[in-house]
Design a protein around this motif. Sequence first.
Motif, short mmCIF file in Angstrom:
data_model
loop_
_atom_site.label_atom_id
_atom_site.label_comp_id
_atom_site.label_asym_id
_atom_site.label_seq_id
_atom_site.Cartn_x
_atom_site.Cartn_y
_atom_site.Cartn_z
N TYR A 164 0.83 -1.20 0.00
CA TYR A 164 0.00 0.00 0.00
C TYR A 164 0.86 1.26 0.00
O TYR A 164 0.60 2.20 -0.76
N ASN A 165 1.90 1.28 0.81
CA ASN A 165 2.77 2.47 0.87
C ASN A 165 3.46 2.73 -0.47
O ASN A 165 3.77 3.87 -0.82
N LEU A 187 -2.62 3.94 6.09
CA LEU A 187 -3.53 2.81 6.11
C LEU A 187 -4.17 2.69 7.49
O LEU A 187 -3.49 2.65 8.51
N ASN A 189 -6.32 0.63 10.30
CA ASN A 189 -6.53 -0.76 10.71
C ASN A 189 -7.64 -0.83 11.73
O ASN A 189 -7.48 -0.41 12.87
N PRO A 196 -0.60 -3.80 10.04
CA PRO A 196 -0.64 -3.86 8.58
C PRO A 196 0.61 -4.49 7.98
O PRO A 196 0.57 -5.00 6.86
N HIS A 232 -6.75 6.24 0.05
CA HIS A 232 -6.69 5.76 1.43
C HIS A 232 -7.13 4.31 1.50
O HIS A 232 -8.00 3.86 0.76
N GLY A 233 -6.45 3.57 2.37
CA GLY A 233 -6.71 2.15 2.53
C GLY A 233 -7.30 1.84 3.89
O GLY A 233 -7.10 2.57 4.86
N PHE A 258 -9.23 -5.97 3.04
CA PHE A 258 -8.52 -4.73 2.69
C PHE A 258 -9.33 -4.02 1.62
O PHE A 258 -9.78 -4.63 0.65
N LEU A 260 -9.27 -0.46 -0.87
CA LEU A 260 -8.58 0.72 -1.37
C LEU A 260 -9.61 1.69 -1.94
O LEU A 260 -10.46 1.30 -2.76
#
Length: 346
Positions: A164-165, A187, A189, A196, A232-233, A258, A260
Motif C-alpha cells: 500500500y505504501n 492505512l 486498521n 498492517p 486511502h486504505g 482490505f 482501497l
Amino acid sequence: MDIGTTSEQDVFTEELRILKAAKSDVAARKQPDPGQYGQLVDHYEKLLKTTMKLSRISDIQGRTLKEREQELKSAHAELQHMELLRRQLISDISHELRTPITSVQGYVKAFLDQVIEPGEAYLSMLYQKLLTIDQLITDLFQLSTLMANRHPLHFHPVPVGPWYNGLQTRFELEAAGKGIRIEFQPLRNETGHMSPQEQKLRIDQAKIDQVVTNLLDNAVKFTPSGGAVRLHGLLSERPPEATVLSRTETASDALRWFTLFVEDTGEGIDPIDMPYLFERFFRAGDVAKRGVSGAGLGLAISKEIVFRHGGQIGVDSEPGQGSRFQFSLPLHDGEPLLDVPQVPNR
C-alpha cells in the motif's frame, strides 16, 4: 452371517429373514445330510448373494451415470457461456474497430490518390490511431479471457503495508504535470488483528496493480487542474458498502478485508450512468465531448480481476461532488487461495 452392506440388508430385509429362518430350520434337523431341502437353502443363499452383488453394481453404475450426467450439464453450460462470449467478442470487434479502421483506410486511400501528402502530421495521427486499435484489441482479448476464466492468475502472498505504501508515488509525476495533487493517507486498521505489516493479501500483484492503475488513471483524467486525487486504505472485518456495488455470488466470506479507496474532486457522475459504469464500452455522460481518451474497457477489466480474487468493487458519486471508487480484497494468513473459476453475477 456376513452378507452385504447395511444399506443392502435394508433393501433385502425380507429375503434375508427368510434365508436366516431356513438355515436355522436346517440346523435344527440335526441331520448330517439335510437332503434336498438343505441344498435348496444353499442355492437360495447363493442366489441371494448374487442378486445383492448385481444390486450393488447397479447402484454404482447409477451413481456413475449421474456424475457423468452432471459433468455433461456443466460442460454444456460452459460451452454455452463460451459461445456467448465469442459472439460478444465478434460483435465488440466489429462495432468498436469499425470507426478507427475506416478512418485509417480513408487516409491511406487519400495518400494513394494523392489527395493529401503523407506528411509528418498525418503519419503521426495514423500511428496514434493504430496504437489505439492495438490497445483496444489487447483489452478486448484480456476481458474475454477473464470473463471465460481462461486468463491465468498467479497468486502470491503480499504484505499489505509495504504494498500500500508503494502506491504513493505511482501517479505523482503525471498528476503534477496536470496541476493535480495526489493526497495519500496512512492505512487504517480497524480489525484489531495484527499490524498492517503482518497482514497479507494473496493476489496476482500485476493484475491488482492494473486495477489500481485503471482507477488512478480515471481519477486523474476527470479531475480538473488544481484539484486532488486521494488514496486511502482500510483494514476491516467486512468490506464497506457503496452506492453501486458489484460482486459475485461466490465472493469470499473472509473475516478480514482490505479496501482501497480512490477519490477525485471532479464533476461527479450522473445517477443515471452509475449502474452501468462497470459494463464493457460504457462511457458516462459527455466523456467523448470532453476529449477524454479510452474505450470504456478499463473498469470492466478491473471488475473481472477483482472478481477472480473473490473481492468486490463499487463506486459512490454525486454530481458536482467528485467520485470515490473502491475495491475490497480478502485478507489471508497463509492458507492457500486457489484460482477457482467463478461465474460473475452480471
